[in-house]
Design a protein around this motif. Structure first.
Motif, PDB file in Angstrom:
ATOM      1  N   VAL A 194       1.147  -6.376  -3.886  1.00  0.00           N
ATOM      2  CA  VAL A 194       0.261  -5.627  -2.999  1.00  0.00           C
ATOM      3  C   VAL A 194       1.172  -4.794  -2.108  1.00  0.00           C
ATOM      4  N   VAL A 195       1.016  -3.478  -2.176  1.00  0.00           N
ATOM      5  CA  VAL A 195       2.005  -2.572  -1.587  1.00  0.00           C
ATOM      6  C   VAL A 195       1.330  -1.607  -0.621  1.00  0.00           C
ATOM      7  N   GLY A 196       1.826  -1.550   0.593  1.00  0.00           N
ATOM      8  CA  GLY A 196       1.422  -0.512   1.526  1.00  0.00           C
ATOM      9  C   GLY A 196       2.328   0.686   1.354  1.00  0.00           C
ATOM     10  N   ASP A 197       1.751   1.876   1.189  1.00  0.00           N
ATOM     11  CA  ASP A 197       2.631   3.040   1.061  1.00  0.00           C
ATOM     12  C   ASP A 197       2.659   3.816   2.371  1.00  0.00           C
ATOM     13  N   SER A 198       3.664   4.652   2.534  1.00  0.00           N
ATOM     14  CA  SER A 198       3.871   5.353   3.802  1.00  0.00           C
ATOM     15  C   SER A 198       2.889   6.492   3.997  1.00  0.00           C
ATOM     16  N   ASN A 199       2.066   6.755   2.984  1.00  0.00           N
ATOM     17  CA  ASN A 199       1.041   7.785   3.108  1.00  0.00           C
ATOM     18  C   ASN A 199      -0.283   7.220   3.611  1.00  0.00           C
ATOM     19  N   SER A 244       5.975  -0.857   1.603  1.00  0.00           N
ATOM     20  CA  SER A 244       6.092  -2.238   2.083  1.00  0.00           C
ATOM     21  C   SER A 244       5.419  -3.176   1.078  1.00  0.00           C
ATOM     22  N   PRO A 245       6.176  -3.657   0.063  1.00  0.00           N
ATOM     23  CA  PRO A 245       5.598  -4.516  -0.974  1.00  0.00           C
ATOM     24  C   PRO A 245       5.452  -5.966  -0.514  1.00  0.00           C
TER      25      PRO A 245
END
Length: 701
Positions: free
Chosen positions: A99-104, A84-85
């Motif tokens: 700023v990126v949320g990753d699925s991990n 989710s960038p």
């Protein structure tokens, strides 16, 4: 110990149980055989290292994770969740960063080193914290202090806020190391940086897999909360109107309204923007099947329900307007007539810049020419790829749809290509390979169109990437890549161009890992570590480390000095399942693990377990165990679960030391003399570095 079968388990526990449910025949291994597969770490393969946020091809790429979802309200399915960038200025230098949320469960910062309209990124860094698997991130100024904060949706449908406790130039989101950031509502403590939001006096929760977006929807100067629902066919996008202030948002009972109905679409990821340039906020929403949905904003509102009692205007429900087509990469100019000249095709592919043509040239090599020749001679094509390459190819083009790749997305086979494809074998591997070759090697056989369906689990972030006044779309992919589609239309009529990878600088090169050893980054182990198979190394104390036996040894170390925290213990221990409940005397908070299959071991027989180890500021907990299904005498035809294990703890010293222990394999009385599958778990506890070599489990005796 007897355990009732839990409704769901973590992947490691599930693998353990599934293996133990099958009563295997007596082992075929003879006495003295080593049951630990690759215990000497001599079998290796490449391990992609993206802990700098960039892969070996220079593409921005963050960590990934699959989660189990309910598809169309009925079927459970495991699917990779997208990144989710966000494109925001997080450090106050007037340049928007990624700023990126990753699925991990990690959140990444890629600083913009470019100039106006030309973003430029190098390597990334993750904030030293963990925010839960499948986190969906929206970056915004939540409390009106001029600094960017995190609003995070989690897999259980809660929405968390993490405030920026740094300053405008140096953002900070971690109050103390080795503490969890998120927790299940109702099982919280003061250690959590991120607490779920409330809706009235209850938790704000929308089902599962919440995807938040913060925007002042009704123009009253206060940030409102828009949340997309996850995994049910009756999904909607909801809005919670802020009943607090711009500095302290609150959501009282009655402030929740439907903003858009999914109409059967699932895993909705909304974003608010003026997409069509009419001055009204619209919704752009990703969804499970890979489409980008446009809901046009409306001017009118109405009073009704609780809103009428409160004297507040409820927002109008937006109607679905259309899907947003996204363009694709240009193809190398290969014509159908070129089938007669394989060499010319390979030359053209070599000149192409798209990644799939490069893959065909550099990796398939002679196989491409062989398949072209077989096309010309009308022979049945039978791929002859080496196993490792076949696995890599299948990984690239596997998934619910073959349109999961940049290059092949949006290509429609023309009649000639369909006729060629129809002649090919029907097996899944052969069909996948042949279609891939037809679409990627001979794209001129196809016609292009703006594609409606991209890849499963779309996440689209509207932003003005090149600062030309038009809204572009920034995408997070399930494989961790970040891509941009530039708007080639106008404000009133957006036309999305080809998807392009956002590039960076790869500073942490790929590693070599030992084959067959499983490990996890999050859930059990929300840290940054890599198990590597090395031929030499320099220890933290400055000593040269070489294998005790053979050519390789295993190195266990943390990257970026982030040992993490075991969220599973803190947030989920009350659920009554998990390794920490089965093995309370061995499994420790904060430990990180490796797992290897130990094969079928004969219950009641003696085996000798040994290994070499060395290290500093770290210790090893190990256990050899299995979960056995025992018939429940109270309910015939049903099973209860019995855990059998041998375990121990080994402190590590700066020089090589050998550990040896002989023991009888445990099991139930009914299984005595049978061979059942066991797994060996290694748990590292501490913040240091560990080295291992020559794990052996020999017997029976």
């Amino acid at each position: 110990m007897h355990l009732k079968p839990p409704p769901s388990l973590c992947s490691a526990s599930l693998a353990l149980i599934a293996a133990a449910c099958l009563l295997a025949p007596a082992s075929l291994h003879g006495a003295g055989t080593n049951y630990i597969v690759n215990g000497d770490f001599e079998l290796t393969s490449s391990l992609p290292n993206t802990w700098d946020g960039v892969d070996s091809a220079g593409r921005l790429m963050v960590q990934t994770r699959s989660q189990s979802i309910i598809v169309e309200g009925a079927t459970a399915s495991s699917i990779a969740f997208p990144a989710s960038p966000n494109f925001v200025d997080i450090d106050g230098d007037n340049r928007k960063d990624l700023v990126v949320g990753d699925s991990n469960g990690f959140i990444w910062w890629f600083k913009n080193h470019g100039e106006k309209g030309k973003p430029l990124f190098k390597a990334g860094q993750f904030f030293p914290s963990f925010y839960g698997a499948s986190c969906k991130l929206n970056v915004c100024d939540w409390n009106g202090d001029g600094m960017q904060d995190f609003v995070i949706g989690d897999s259980e449908g809660f929405v968390h806020v993490v405030l920026n406790i740094g300053n405008r130039a140096e953002p900070k989101f971690t109050s103390a190391m080795a503490k969890p950031r998120v927790g299940v509502y109702g099982n919280l403590n003061d250690n959590l940086d991120a607490k779920p939001l409330d809706y009235g006096r209850k938790p704000l929760v929308i089902g599962n897999y919440a995807s938040p977006w913060v925007s002042d929807w009704n123009g009253d100067g206060r940030p409102d909360l828009i949340v997309g629902e996850g995994t049910y066919s009756a999904n909607s996008v909801w809005i919670f109107l802020n009943t607090g202030s711009a500095q302290n948002p609150k959501f009282e009972d009655g402030c929740k309204y439907p903003l858009a109905y999914g109409d059967g679409r699932e895993q909705l990821t909304p974003a608010a923007c003026d997409w069509d340039g009419d001055g009204l906020l619209d919704l752009i929403t990703g969804e499970r099947e890979g489409r980008v949905c446009f809901y046009r904003g409306k001017r009118q509102s109405f009073l009704g329900g609780v809103a009428a009692l409160l004297g507040k205007a409820a927002p109008t429900v937006l109607d679905f307007t259309s899907y947003v087509p996204v363009g694709h990469e240009d193809s190398p100019a290969v014509r159908l007539a070129d089938l007669k000249n394989p060499t010319a095709i390979v030359v053209k592919l070599q000149q192409a810049k798209d990644p799939f043509s490069k893959f065909l040239c550099t990796r398939l090599n002679a196989n491409v020419m062989t398949m072209i020749t077989e096309h010309n001679t009308n022979k049945v094509i039978k791929p002859t790829l080496p196993p490792a390459l076949a696995i890599e190819l299948n990984r690239i083009v596997s998934g619910a749809s073959l349109y999961s790749t940049n290059h092949c997305a949006g290509l429609v086979l023309c009649p000639e290509a369909k006729e060629l494809l129809a002649k090919q074998p029907k097996g899944p591997d052969a069909a996948r390979l042949n279609r891939f070759v037809l679409e990627a090697a001979f794209p001129q056989i196809t016609k292009h169109r703006g594609e409606i369906e991209l890849w499963p689990m779309t996440f689209a972030y509207p932003c003005d990437w090149n600062e030309d006044g038009l809204l572009d779309l920034l995408f997070g992919r399930p494989d961790g890549r970040i891509q941009i589609s530039l708007n080639k239309g106008t404000k009133g009529n957006p036309v999305m161009g080809p998807l392009r990878d956002v590039m960076g600088t790869d500073v942490e090169k790929d590693s070599i890992r030992p084959i067959a050893w499983a490990y996890a980054y999050s859930l059990f182990s929300n840290s940054c570590f890599l198990p590597e198979a090395l031929q030499n190394d320099t220890s933290p104390g400055g000593d040269v480390v070489k294998p005790k036996n053979g050519k390789h040894f295993l190195k266990w170390s943390y990257r970026h000095n982030y040992p993490g925290y075991n969220m599973f213990w803190e947030a989920h221990a009350g659920w009554g399942w998990g390794l920490q409940n089965w093995l309370p005397h061995t499994w420790e908070v904060g430990g990180k693990w490796l797992r290897i299959a130990a094969g079928n071991l004969v219950i009641g027989k003696n085996y000798t377990f040994s290994f070499w180890s060395r290290g500093q500021d770290i210790k090893l907990n190990w256990f050899l165990g299995m979960v056995e299904a025992i018939e429940n005498p109270a309910r015939r035809g049903t099973a209860q679960w019995e855990v059998h294990k041998v375990d121990g703890t080994q402190g590590l010293t700066p020089s090589w030391q050998q550990f040896t222990r002989t023991f009888a394999i445990p099991g139930s009385k009914a299984s005595r003399g049978q061979a059942l599958p066991f797994n060996l778990f290694l748990q590292m506890v501490g913040t240091g570095t560990a080295y291992f070599d020559d794990f052996r489990l020999e017997g029976p005796q």
